[in-house]
Write a protein that holds these residues in place. Structure first.
Motif, PDB file in Angstrom:
ATOM      1  N   GLY A  35      47.849  42.447  54.545  1.00  0.00           N
ATOM      2  CA  GLY A  35      48.409  42.536  53.203  1.00  0.00           C
ATOM      3  C   GLY A  35      47.695  43.564  52.356  1.00  0.00           C
ATOM      4  N   PRO A  36      48.131  43.758  51.121  1.00  0.00           N
ATOM      5  CA  PRO A  36      47.576  44.792  50.246  1.00  0.00           C
ATOM      6  C   PRO A  36      46.074  44.595  49.992  1.00  0.00           C
ATOM      7  N   ALA A  37      45.627  43.348  49.994  1.00  0.00           N
ATOM      8  CA  ALA A  37      44.218  43.079  49.732  1.00  0.00           C
ATOM      9  C   ALA A  37      43.341  43.743  50.785  1.00  0.00           C
ATOM     10  N   GLY A  38      43.854  43.836  52.000  1.00  0.00           N
ATOM     11  CA  GLY A  38      43.098  44.418  53.099  1.00  0.00           C
ATOM     12  C   GLY A  38      42.744  45.863  52.827  1.00  0.00           C
ATOM     13  N   GLU A  39      43.705  46.617  52.294  1.00  0.00           N
ATOM     14  CA  GLU A  39      43.471  48.025  52.017  1.00  0.00           C
ATOM     15  C   GLU A  39      42.356  48.178  50.985  1.00  0.00           C
ATOM     16  N   LEU A  40      42.443  47.327  49.967  1.00  0.00           N
ATOM     17  CA  LEU A  40      41.425  47.326  48.910  1.00  0.00           C
ATOM     18  C   LEU A  40      40.041  47.094  49.509  1.00  0.00           C
ATOM     19  N   LEU A  41      39.986  46.099  50.399  1.00  0.00           N
ATOM     20  CA  LEU A  41      38.715  45.763  51.043  1.00  0.00           C
ATOM     21  C   LEU A  41      38.164  46.957  51.824  1.00  0.00           C
ATOM     22  N   VAL A  42      39.053  47.598  52.591  1.00  0.00           N
ATOM     23  CA  VAL A  42      38.628  48.710  53.430  1.00  0.00           C
ATOM     24  C   VAL A  42      38.081  49.849  52.569  1.00  0.00           C
ATOM     25  N   ARG A  43      38.801  50.206  51.529  1.00  0.00           N
ATOM     26  CA  ARG A  43      38.342  51.302  50.671  1.00  0.00           C
ATOM     27  C   ARG A  43      37.025  50.964  49.985  1.00  0.00           C
ATOM     28  N   HIS A  44      36.921  49.721  49.562  1.00  0.00           N
ATOM     29  CA  HIS A  44      35.687  49.296  48.921  1.00  0.00           C
ATOM     30  C   HIS A  44      34.514  49.416  49.901  1.00  0.00           C
ATOM     31  N   ALA A  45      34.758  48.956  51.112  1.00  0.00           N
ATOM     32  CA  ALA A  45      33.700  49.009  52.137  1.00  0.00           C
ATOM     33  C   ALA A  45      33.303  50.464  52.411  1.00  0.00           C
ATOM     34  N   ALA A  46      34.307  51.358  52.447  1.00  0.00           N
ATOM     35  CA  ALA A  46      34.008  52.765  52.726  1.00  0.00           C
ATOM     36  C   ALA A  46      33.089  53.338  51.652  1.00  0.00           C
ATOM     37  N   ARG A  47      33.391  53.005  50.403  1.00  0.00           N
ATOM     38  CA  ARG A  47      32.551  53.523  49.313  1.00  0.00           C
ATOM     39  C   ARG A  47      31.147  52.942  49.384  1.00  0.00           C
ATOM     40  N   LEU A  48      31.094  51.656  49.671  1.00  0.00           N
ATOM     41  CA  LEU A  48      29.804  50.987  49.743  1.00  0.00           C
ATOM     42  C   LEU A  48      28.956  51.599  50.865  1.00  0.00           C
ATOM     43  N   ALA A  49      29.612  51.819  52.013  1.00  0.00           N
ATOM     44  CA  ALA A  49      28.894  52.381  53.160  1.00  0.00           C
ATOM     45  C   ALA A  49      28.382  53.774  52.823  1.00  0.00           C
ATOM     46  N   ALA A  50      29.205  54.552  52.108  1.00  0.00           N
ATOM     47  CA  ALA A  50      28.790  55.905  51.752  1.00  0.00           C
ATOM     48  C   ALA A  50      27.574  55.846  50.841  1.00  0.00           C
ATOM     49  N   ARG A  51      27.592  54.894  49.921  1.00  0.00           N
ATOM     50  CA  ARG A  51      26.468  54.794  48.997  1.00  0.00           C
ATOM     51  C   ARG A  51      25.217  54.333  49.720  1.00  0.00           C
ATOM     52  N   LEU A  52      25.394  53.413  50.672  1.00  0.00           N
ATOM     53  CA  LEU A  52      24.234  52.912  51.429  1.00  0.00           C
ATOM     54  C   LEU A  52      23.830  53.895  52.523  1.00  0.00           C
ATOM     55  N   LYS A  53      24.673  54.888  52.761  1.00  0.00           N
ATOM     56  CA  LYS A  53      24.457  55.863  53.832  1.00  0.00           C
ATOM     57  C   LYS A  53      24.246  55.153  55.158  1.00  0.00           C
ATOM     58  N   THR A  54      25.193  54.356  55.508  1.00  0.00           N
ATOM     59  CA  THR A  54      25.078  53.601  56.749  1.00  0.00           C
ATOM     60  C   THR A  54      26.391  53.654  57.515  1.00  0.00           C
ATOM     61  N   ASP A  55      26.317  53.361  58.799  1.00  0.00           N
ATOM     62  CA  ASP A  55      27.532  53.213  59.592  1.00  0.00           C
ATOM     63  C   ASP A  55      28.205  51.928  59.157  1.00  0.00           C
ATOM     64  N   TRP A  56      29.499  51.849  59.376  1.00  0.00           N
ATOM     65  CA  TRP A  56      30.158  50.586  59.050  1.00  0.00           C
ATOM     66  C   TRP A  56      31.259  50.229  60.024  1.00  0.00           C
ATOM     67  N   PHE A  57      31.534  48.928  60.049  1.00  0.00           N
ATOM     68  CA  PHE A  57      32.555  48.413  60.966  1.00  0.00           C
ATOM     69  C   PHE A  57      33.687  47.787  60.167  1.00  0.00           C
ATOM     70  N   ALA A  58      34.881  47.843  60.718  1.00  0.00           N
ATOM     71  CA  ALA A  58      35.984  47.080  60.162  1.00  0.00           C
ATOM     72  C   ALA A  58      36.489  46.191  61.276  1.00  0.00           C
TER      73      ALA A  58
END
Lengths: 875, 232
Positions: A255-278
């Motif tokens: 659902g739409p919430a999933g996209e929000l989650l993914v984008r949020h995670a991407a930004r967070l990962a970029a800020r933490l400078k870390t690899d991330w999983f979905a």
């Protein structure tokens, strides 16, 4: 100490990023349309051109602005390609011509542009990637709202959501990002003056979009994103290590919430400078609902374009599955979407915390997923079928029990009902099972418990019977539903594992490429219920149909060269009928596999296909190395034989020739021999010398071809080489005047003196052989900037027309039948020697009043290293 | 055997009997006394006991390395050594010359070529034992090593110090092939033995100044891949 040591893999990756073969990408980055990105890019390009860089304008949108168009002056512009789409002629950036033209720097405006269907790539940034991979530097432009990770933020800020986005990794991998900045007031001024071109979508939202508040926010976003990048640039050395505990994972919801989650995670990962999983947990509920499942898959795809590693997990209990997986992968932070709580349910977060207390769980509040009407209808239909079956089961059980109760005890009637509940829940899941349980208890009460045909219960003992019966029925339905799901999942996994095992085992026995192809086709075609084809490279790196269905070799070739997937279902060449994937082995790509399935294939199947492709690639590589080893063995044996033969021939031929020449010349000098005998001896001497030359040429040729000759390169003077050659032919040159055109002070050239003397001797000897007595022979030398030119020219009859090149092949002579000796080996030897030096040799006839033949040698030349003051050497 | 008592002696070390026979025949016809050895070991014995005026040896001997044999002979004798070798063995020739051989002859060769070399070497041997050259003439060029002067057709020729050193070295070993290494070592010094381009440039200068036709020199000859030789 440990922490400061750079990770070798990271250093390697960095090195690879800095390798000169890959082109450099410079992005002109702006907060908004109209800030002057294209203008800035063209200015920079003009400066580059002034510095002598070969600049090509691949595609630039001037939007009719005169100042911008004026900057195109003097720059080469690539014509656009015209494509047909839905009956319209559409112009598009011409990638193939750009690649063929291979400029040093190319300008490609608007990185986020979507290409017309039918182009090679779906998106322009993919075109740019290909240009970069070809070693071409690229300038491009992009606005902040087109960055994938910021797309939703900009959308919610301005109310305008653009669909054309560029993955962040493209932006982050750029060599340089130049922020083109314009204060909001000036932008608004330009807007009022009509100097800003807007895309259609933006034009409609112009009023809303260009509010000053929005512009300030966008500008800040752009500035911050650039600053993040600069920050990353600074930190790149020394490499930042991320502790294993800091890895991030996001549990993706449909659902739409999933996209929000993914984008949020991407930004967070970029800020933490870390690899991330979905990750997506495939629960029974998710699997039952195809729409939800597809939506989750889509989010996973989005996550992978944002740079995540993705995983599909299957399990009954999301909490337990996630917790276990996070522990396995060393994930430190787990991001969850949290819908509003429903009464008694414990939140997913708290359940995970119970399983994995060390995991930091972050939750984001989301709206409960709203089902679409169509979805509801489907769910209802499913549900009604279940309900109908539950009802039917209750009715049939009651009718049967009615007959049986005449003979059997009431306890057996209960068993009959339980059997019905079990069957219904296995087939239709928990809901139908639960309903069947309730109906069974009710029917049992109504029809069988005295007083019959009433819900009244005379004996209160039956209340306990009802309670136990209901509990057993519900538990039974629950358990059987779970069992069924697990059995399904296990079957799928088991089938894949078995298929992979069978493929691997079959491939292990293959010894030839044809066998590998055969096995691969035989295993894959039935497994994927579709057509499968293979393409394998030939020795000269051309792809060839390897077997199975006919492949589109153009698509296959792209996949082979780039080692990436393409075709149906991907972003590259999506118009192709089949899905193409590379057969990647550890050393290199070994071929291309194509699959044209009858239906769609899901992510899990795609992954399985990739695993199969890797297996086939491995098998091909192994077969290749077996071949290489065999060939090496054969050529080693061949070489040994050849060397023996050469040594034997050169010794065994030379000794008798030496003796012959010695004896014949003794006779020539002998005072006891009569004059006629001496004349014969003289002739004999000449013939023996010719034979000796021939043997020498033959042996030299054989050695050169065997690769046995090592050039002894040294700085040589052309004058000396010519002098030595003339001296070697002194006697025979008595009949030919020699003219030398060698300028004094000619620079030295690097070559093997002995071999180069052979070349000159052969060429001069040739001139002597093929021209009448008295014909002058001219030797010329000339130094060009990076070449040394040496010519041997005569004024003889010239060369047969059209045969100039054939002369240098073995055993070809100018005249077909002639009494001149020699087998034409001399020129072949000359060519072999000159080519071993990296030079060229050619022949041409002089036409006109004075005929003749000219042989020209061109040797590569570099400048002599600077000489120290030679007149005061160390003593 | 037919040679007189004071005839020059030659030791021939050659394993091929036919070649040995015709070389010996030619040498004896020219009045030399010839001793033949078929192996390196036997050759060393002959060279040590016969006190020869000249040694002719094949580089490819069945029982040992010809270059090593030259080194051993040089340990006790300064006798001229002429090496017989096959073509395309330039490296072997250079090694032999560096080890102390005086000249080489490439197979196959005629009797006149052989005898020309033999005469030059014998003459050089005799001259060296008399104390070398003080002055000589190369065509219209005369060189006086004592006065350190070079004239061409009576006019003084200006040579730089290095050019003169190079010329003097060649004259001291006139008739003998000098390898690049030997020349660089003697003229420029041990630090320069790898810089063969110096030699090419200076040899070019010398030819420009001393030869009538520098591209077809009559005296300063190039032995491709091996070195240089001054012919008087």
């Amino acid at each position: 100490m440990q922490a400061s040591r750079p990770d070798p893999d990271q250093l390697l990756a960095q090195l690879r990023a800095e390798t000169p073969d890959r082109g450099r990408l410079k992005i002109f980055f702006g907060a908004n349309a109209g800030v002057g990105k294209t203008f800035a890019m063209l200015q920079q390009a003009q400066r580059q051109r002034a510095d002598g860089v070969d600049v090509l304008v691949g595609l630039v949108e001037t939007h009719g602005r005169v100042e911008t168009a004026a900057l195109l002056d003097g720059l080469a512009v690539l014509p656009r390609a015209t494509l047909q789409w839905r009956g319209h002629a559409v112009t598009e950036f011409d990638l193939d011509t750009a690649l063929a033209r291979a400029p040093q720097l190319i300008l490609v405006d608007e990185l986020a542009h979507s290409n017309v269907p039918g182009s090679r790539h779906a998106r322009r940034w993919q075109d740019v990637e290909e240009l970069l991979a070809a070693g071409i530097d690229v300038y491009t432009t992009i606005n902040v709202q087109h960055l994938e990770s910021l797309n939703d933020v900009v959308g919610s800020l301005t109310g305008v959501r653009v669909r054309e986005t560029v993955p962040d990794h493209v932006f982050d991998a750029a060599t340089e990002v130049a922020l083109v900045d314009l204060p909001p007031d000036e932008l608004l001024q330009r807007l009022r003056e009509g100097k800003v071109y807007l895309a259609d979508a933006a034009e409609r939202a112009r009023e809303h979009f260009f509010r000053k508040g929005n512009l300030i926010a966008l500008r800040e976003l752009a500035l911050r994103r650039t600053a993040d990048r600069v920050d990353a640039d600074l930190r790149r050395t020394p490499a930042v290590g991320v502790a294993p505990g800091e890895t991030l994972a996001v549990a993706v919801l449909p659902g739409p919430a999933g996209e929000l989650l993914v984008r949020h995670a991407a930004r967070l990962a970029a800020r933490l400078k870390t690899d991330w999983f979905a990750v997506v947990v495939e629960t029974p509920a998710l699997l039952r609902d195809a729409t939800q499942h597809a939506s989750a898959q889509q989010h996973l795809h989005l996550a992978s374009t944002l740079g995540a590693e993705t995983a599909l997990l299957s399990g009954m209990d999301s909490a337990q599955t996630l917790a276990l997986w996070c522990a396995d992968r060393g994930v430190g932070i787990l991001l969850l979407g949290q819908p509003p709580r429903r009464g008694w349910q414990r939140s997913l977060a708290s359940r995970i915390a119970q399983h994995a207390p060390q995991l930091a769980v972050q939750t984001i509040a989301i709206d409960p997923p709203a089902a679409t009407p169509w979805q509801l209808q489907r769910q209802l239909r499913r549900r009604w079928t279940g309900v109908a079956w539950a009802l039917g089961a209750a009715v049939v059980s009651t009718l049967l029990a009615q007959q049986l109760s005449r003979v059997f005890d009431l306890a057996n009637v209960i068993m009959l009902y339980l059997l019905a509940v079990l069957l219904v829940s296995v087939r239709f899941g928990r809901l139908a099972g639960g309903l069947a349980s309730l109906l069974s208890v009710a029917a049992f009460d109504y029809f069988f418990v005295p007083p019959t045909l009433s819900f009244t219960v005379a004996d209160t003992q039956y209340l306990l019977t009802f309670a136990v019966m209901l509990t057993v029925a519900l538990t039974l339905s629950q358990l059987s539903a779970r069992l069924r799901f697990q059995a399904d999942a296990a079957t799928g996994r088991e089938r894949r594992t078995a298929a992979l095992y069978a493929l691997a085992r079959a491939l292990a026995g293959a010894l030839m490429r044809e066998q590998v192809t055969e096995i691969a086709l035989a295993h894959l075609a039935p497994r994927f219920n579709g057509q499968v084809g293979l393409a394998l490279p030939t020795l000269d790196e051309q792809l060839q149909q390897g077997g199975g269905m006919a492949l589109d070799l153009a698509v296959a070739d792209w996949v082979y060269r780039h080692g990436a997937e393409a075709g149906h279902g991907t972003d590259t060449l999506p118009a192709a009928q089949a899905f193409y994937l590379p057969l990647t082995a550890p050393m290199r790509v070994r071929g291309v596999l194509a699959l044209q399935p009858r239906g769609e294939i899901d992510t899990e199947e795609q992954r399985f296909l990739q695993t199969c492709a890797a297996q086939i690639g491995l098998a091909l590589e192994r077969v290749h190395f077996v071949e290489v080893a065999q060939n090496a063995l054969v050529s080693m044996e061949g070489e040994r034989l050849r060397n023996h033969l050469l040594a034997a021939i050169s010794h065994d031929l030379r000794t008798p020739i030496t003796v012959l020449l010695g004896l014949a010349s003794t006779l020539t000098e002998s005072p006891y021999a009569a004059p006629p005998a001496r004349a014969i001896a003289q002739q004999l001497t000449g013939e023996i010398r010719r034979m000796s030359d021939l043997v020498n040429n033959l042996l030299d040729m054989a050695r050169l071809q065997a690769g046995e000759v090592q050039l002894r390169m040294d700085w040589q003077s052309v004058e000396e080489l010519v002098g030595a050659s003339l001296r070697a032919l002194e006697l025979r040159l008595e009949q030919h005047p020699v003219a030398l055109e060698i300028p004094a002070g000619l620079p030295l050239v690097e070559c093997d003196a002995v071999l180069m003397e052979r070349v000159l001797v052969n060429l001069i000897d040739n001139a002597i052989k093929y021209t009448p007595f008295g014909t002058p022979i001219t030797l010329r030398a000339q130094a060009l900037p990076a070449q040394m030119l040496i010519e041997v020219a005569d004024t003889g009859p010239g060369l047969p027309a059209g045969q100039e090149d054939a002369l240098f092949q073995k055993f070809v002579r100018g005249q077909v039948e002639s009494n001149t000796s020699g087998v034409g080996l001399g020129l072949a030897l000359c060519r072999a020697i000159v080519e071993a030096h990296g030079g060229t040799i050619s022949a041409r006839s002089t036409a006109g009043a004075v005929t003749g033949a000219t042989f020209r040698i061109v040797l590569p030349r570099r400048e002599l290293p600077p000489l120290p003051d030679l007149e005061s050497p160390l003593q | 055997m037919t040679a007189p008592h004071n005839a020059p002696t030659l030791v021939l070390i050659e394993d091929e009997p036919q070649i040995a026979r015709f070389v010996a025949m030619t040498a004896e016809a020219a009045g030399l006394q010839c001793w033949h050895a078929a192996t390196a070991r036997q050759g060393l014995v002959e060279a040590g006991t016969r006190q020869p005026d000249l040694i002719i040896m094949d580089l490819g001997l069945p029982d040992g390395d010809g270059v090593a044999l030259i080194g051993e002979i040089r340990g006790f004798s300064a006798v001229p050594i002429l090496v017989l070798s096959a073509r395309s063995q330039e490296a072997d020739k250079v090694n032999a010359l560096d080890a102390g051989a005086d000249d080489y002859l490439t197979k196959p060769f005629g009797t006149n070529e052989l005898m020309a070399r033999v005469r030059v070497l014998l003459r050089r041997h005799a001259r060296d034992s008399q104390g070398g050259i003080a002055a000589l003439a190369l065509g219209d060029v005369s060189v006086d090593l004592v006065a350190r002067s070079v004239t061409r057709a009576g006019q003084p020729v200006h040579l730089t110090p290095t050019e003169y050193r190079l010329l003097a070295t060649l004259i001291r070993h006139a008739g003998k092939v000098l390898t690049h290494r030997q020349l660089l070592l003697e003229v420029w010094g041990p630090a320069y033995v790898e810089h063969s381009h110096y030699l090419r440039i200076y040899m070019g200068h010398l030819r420009q100044k001393l030869e009538a036709d520098p591209a077809r020199p009559a005296h300063l000859l190039t032995e491709s891949g091996v070195g240089y030789r001054l012919v008087i």
